[in-house]
Design a protein around this motif. Sequence first.
Motif, PDB file in Angstrom:
ATOM      1  N   UNK A  56       1.293  -0.771  -0.289  1.00  0.00           N
ATOM      2  CA  UNK A  56       0.222  -0.162  -0.574  1.00  0.00           C
ATOM      3  C   UNK A  56       1.687   1.435  -0.021  1.00  0.00           C
ATOM      4  N   UNK A  57       0.894   1.579  -1.184  1.00  0.00           N
ATOM      5  CA  UNK A  57       2.798   2.856  -1.288  1.00  0.00           C
ATOM      6  C   UNK A  57       1.438   4.103  -1.560  1.00  0.00           C
ATOM      7  N   UNK A  58       1.682   5.315  -1.607  1.00  0.00           N
ATOM      8  CA  UNK A  58       1.023   6.651  -1.487  1.00  0.00           C
ATOM      9  C   UNK A  58       0.962   6.991  -3.217  1.00  0.00           C
ATOM     10  N   UNK A  59       0.700   5.903  -4.036  1.00  0.00           N
ATOM     11  CA  UNK A  59       0.771   6.250  -5.192  1.00  0.00           C
ATOM     12  C   UNK A  59      -0.615   5.970  -5.462  1.00  0.00           C
ATOM     13  N   UNK A  60      -0.927   5.941  -7.302  1.00  0.00           N
ATOM     14  CA  UNK A  60      -1.972   6.019  -7.804  1.00  0.00           C
ATOM     15  C   UNK A  60      -3.058   4.566  -7.601  1.00  0.00           C
ATOM     16  N   UNK A  61      -4.302   5.093  -6.900  1.00  0.00           N
ATOM     17  CA  UNK A  61      -4.336   3.237  -6.981  1.00  0.00           C
ATOM     18  C   UNK A  61      -4.768   2.343  -7.524  1.00  0.00           C
ATOM     19  N   UNK A  62      -4.423   2.587  -9.327  1.00  0.00           N
ATOM     20  CA  UNK A  62      -4.433   1.844 -10.202  1.00  0.00           C
ATOM     21  C   UNK A  62      -3.550   1.081  -9.939  1.00  0.00           C
ATOM     22  N   UNK A  63      -2.221   1.875  -9.516  1.00  0.00           N
ATOM     23  CA  UNK A  63      -1.146   1.340  -9.455  1.00  0.00           C
ATOM     24  C   UNK A  63      -0.577   0.382  -8.519  1.00  0.00           C
ATOM     25  N   UNK A  64      -1.654   0.263  -7.356  1.00  0.00           N
ATOM     26  CA  UNK A  64      -1.548  -0.138  -6.639  1.00  0.00           C
ATOM     27  C   UNK A  64      -1.969  -1.831  -6.934  1.00  0.00           C
ATOM     28  N   UNK A  65      -3.113  -1.218  -7.729  1.00  0.00           N
ATOM     29  CA  UNK A  65      -3.790  -2.567  -7.405  1.00  0.00           C
ATOM     30  C   UNK A  65      -2.987  -3.437  -8.444  1.00  0.00           C
ATOM     31  N   UNK A  66      -2.167  -2.743  -9.964  1.00  0.00           N
ATOM     32  CA  UNK A  66      -1.453  -3.903 -10.513  1.00  0.00           C
ATOM     33  C   UNK A  66      -0.716  -4.344  -9.500  1.00  0.00           C
ATOM     34  N   UNK A  67      -0.124  -3.830  -9.260  1.00  0.00           N
ATOM     35  CA  UNK A  67       1.187  -4.323  -8.201  1.00  0.00           C
ATOM     36  C   UNK A  67       0.802  -5.866  -7.042  1.00  0.00           C
ATOM     37  N   UNK A  68      -0.706  -5.531  -6.825  1.00  0.00           N
ATOM     38  CA  UNK A  68      -1.471  -6.604  -6.468  1.00  0.00           C
ATOM     39  C   UNK A  68      -1.742  -7.203  -7.079  1.00  0.00           C
ATOM     40  N   UNK A  69      -2.416  -6.774  -8.539  1.00  0.00           N
ATOM     41  CA  UNK A  69      -2.911  -8.784  -9.447  1.00  0.00           C
ATOM     42  C   UNK A  69      -2.208  -9.476 -10.167  1.00  0.00           C
ATOM     43  N   UNK A  70      -0.409  -8.034 -10.657  1.00  0.00           N
ATOM     44  CA  UNK A  70       0.743  -8.335 -11.377  1.00  0.00           C
ATOM     45  C   UNK A  70       1.799  -9.037 -10.963  1.00  0.00           C
ATOM     46  N   UNK A  71       2.253 -10.261 -10.763  1.00  0.00           N
ATOM     47  CA  UNK A  71       3.462 -10.616 -10.266  1.00  0.00           C
ATOM     48  C   UNK A  71       4.986  -9.714 -11.120  1.00  0.00           C
TER      49      UNK A  71
END
Length: 191
Positions: free
Chosen positions: A4-19
């Motif tokens: 959970x980084x202080x970045x665009x929520x979509x960027x966080x979601x990409x990091x969550x779903x994409x190894x």
Amino acid sequence: MTLSLPIDPEANRLLERSPLALLTGMVLDQQIPLEKAFTSPYVLVQRLGHEPDARELAGYDPEALVEIFARPPALHRFPKAMAARVQQVCQVLVDRYDGDAARLWSDAADGRELLRRIGELPGFGKQKAQIFVALLGKRYDVRPDGWREAAGGYGDADAYRSVADITDPESLRRVREFKQAAKAAARAAKG
């Protein structure tokens, strides 16, 4: 728990779903703010118009990929070198893990093997490999036996040393303070 980084929520979601996006962010996490490094995989997806896989990036025309990395705002302060580094890492994924970034960690027998695998990636020295082991263990529940030991001090449960420890603004502040103190100590030791 996830990153959970202080970045665009979509960027966080990409990091969550994409190894692959997570690994790419870690590749880029040097000599730039971590927010920039871990947002850049999302910007890359936007520029390509889709989520790339490791085979696509490994086989991408190198000059065209540099252009994508260098387009303002650049994905990294060294776009040519880091575009090449991402391609090299993706080639290792293709050669050793059938292009699946998650296989880098999903079938590691133990923490030592996980650290070794990550450390064999282009651009990953011991410290960076330990940080990534800690990130996988703390935020993505990748916890083969011995993962904390393999991560060294970055694996400590109460550490505030790296991106692996960031869960909110307060933890980000504590990580930044740790890094500043470490840099000051290194400067003092030199001189």
